[in-house]
Design a protein around this motif. Structure first.
Motif, short mmCIF file in Angstrom:
data_model
loop_
_atom_site.label_atom_id
_atom_site.label_comp_id
_atom_site.label_asym_id
_atom_site.label_seq_id
_atom_site.Cartn_x
_atom_site.Cartn_y
_atom_site.Cartn_z
N TYR A 1 0.83 -1.19 0.00
CA TYR A 1 0.00 0.00 0.00
C TYR A 1 0.87 1.25 0.00
CZ TYR A 1 -3.66 -3.20 1.66
OH TYR A 1 -4.55 -4.23 1.80
N CYS A 2 0.49 2.23 -0.79
CA CYS A 2 1.18 3.52 -0.68
C CYS A 2 0.37 4.43 0.22
CB CYS A 2 1.45 4.15 -2.04
SG CYS A 2 0.00 4.74 -2.90
N ASN A 3 1.07 5.38 0.78
CA ASN A 3 0.49 6.34 1.72
C ASN A 3 1.09 7.69 1.45
OD1 ASN A 3 1.21 7.79 4.54
ND2 ASN A 3 -0.82 6.86 4.66
N ALA A 4 0.28 8.73 1.60
CA ALA A 4 0.79 10.08 1.40
C ALA A 4 0.13 11.03 2.38
CB ALA A 4 0.53 10.53 -0.03
N ASP A 5 0.90 11.96 2.88
CA ASP A 5 0.42 13.04 3.74
C ASP A 5 0.14 14.22 2.82
OD1 ASP A 5 1.89 15.01 6.45
OD2 ASP A 5 -0.16 14.86 5.70
N ILE A 6 -1.14 14.43 2.49
CA ILE A 6 -1.54 15.38 1.47
C ILE A 6 -1.86 16.74 2.09
CG2 ILE A 6 -3.20 15.86 -0.38
CD1 ILE A 6 -1.72 13.36 -1.02
N ARG A 7 -1.36 17.79 1.47
CA ARG A 7 -1.78 19.16 1.84
C ARG A 7 -2.86 19.57 0.85
NH1 ARG A 7 3.75 20.01 1.66
NH2 ARG A 7 3.56 21.66 0.10
N PHE A 8 -4.12 19.58 1.31
CA PHE A 8 -5.24 19.93 0.43
C PHE A 8 -5.28 21.44 0.18
CE2 PHE A 8 -6.63 15.70 0.54
CZ PHE A 8 -6.59 15.24 1.85
N THR A 9 -4.98 22.20 1.22
CA THR A 9 -4.85 23.65 1.13
C THR A 9 -3.63 24.03 1.96
OG1 THR A 9 -6.16 24.13 3.10
CG2 THR A 9 -7.38 23.84 1.03
N ALA A 10 -3.38 25.30 2.09
CA ALA A 10 -2.24 25.74 2.88
C ALA A 10 -2.39 25.34 4.36
CB ALA A 10 -2.07 27.24 2.76
N SER A 11 -3.63 25.12 4.82
CA SER A 11 -3.85 24.86 6.23
C SER A 11 -4.58 23.54 6.51
CB SER A 11 -4.65 26.00 6.86
OG SER A 11 -5.89 26.16 6.19
N HIS A 12 -4.91 22.78 5.48
CA HIS A 12 -5.68 21.55 5.65
C HIS A 12 -4.91 20.38 5.05
CE1 HIS A 12 -9.43 18.96 4.57
NE2 HIS A 12 -8.96 18.64 5.75
N ARG A 13 -4.67 19.35 5.87
CA ARG A 13 -3.92 18.19 5.41
C ARG A 13 -4.55 16.91 5.90
NH1 ARG A 13 1.56 18.38 9.05
NH2 ARG A 13 1.75 16.21 8.38
N GLY A 14 -4.22 15.82 5.28
CA GLY A 14 -4.75 14.53 5.71
C GLY A 14 -4.04 13.40 5.00
N ALA A 15 -4.16 12.20 5.55
CA ALA A 15 -3.50 11.02 4.98
C ALA A 15 -4.42 10.32 3.99
CB ALA A 15 -3.11 10.05 6.09
N ARG A 16 -3.83 9.79 2.96
CA ARG A 16 -4.55 8.99 1.98
C ARG A 16 -3.78 7.69 1.75
NH1 ARG A 16 -8.00 11.78 3.11
NH2 ARG A 16 -9.42 13.02 1.80
N TRP A 17 -4.55 6.61 1.49
CA TRP A 17 -3.98 5.31 1.19
C TRP A 17 -4.38 4.87 -0.21
CZ3 TRP A 17 -0.73 2.59 4.37
CH2 TRP A 17 -0.63 3.02 5.71
N GLY A 18 -3.49 4.14 -0.85
CA GLY A 18 -3.82 3.51 -2.11
C GLY A 18 -4.66 2.26 -1.87
#
Length: 120
Positions: A94-111
């Motif tokens: 599985y890949c994982n990424a710590d995504i910055r959706f905006t300058a102040s909002h982030r979250g983890a996503r999994w493949g």
């Protein structure tokens, strides 16, 4: 909606190589750390390797010297080159990424996961 799409898994003989890819799609402000994890049947998911946005890498001791993680920031893609594969490397990766959706909002996503099977 941000998604991680993996590719590159398959069946290979012991001693062989595979290259996994994971591309993030959607509206993305940026990506911090990216990584690969794996889960074998009956076992917990474990870290394989991670890479920061600046290129600093970290590996599990079981894969150090055999696997190489890299990323292309322009393509929002992370790779895992796996050489000298062993039967014990068999797992869903599985890949994982710590995504910055905006300058102040982030979250983890999994493949969705990709199967790697190494035959002896």
């Amino acid at each position: 909606q941000v998604q991680l799409v993996e590719s590159g898994g398959g069946l290979v003989q012991a001693g062989g190589s595979l290259r996994l890819s994971c591309a993030a799609s959607g509206i993305i402000f940026g990506i911090n750390d990216m990584g690969w994890y794996r889960q074998a049947p009956g076992k917990q998911r474990e870290l394989v390797a991670t890479i920061t946005s600046g290129g600093t890498t970290n590996y599990a001791s079981s894969v150090k010297g055999r696997f190489t993680i890299s990323r292309d920031n322009a393509k929002n893609t992370v790779y895992l080159q796996m050489d000298s594969l062993k039967p014990e490397d068999t797992a869903v990766y599985y890949c994982n990424a710590d995504i910055r959706f905006t300058a102040s909002h982030r979250g983890a996503r999994w493949g969705q996961g990709t199967q790697v099977t190494v035959s002896s």
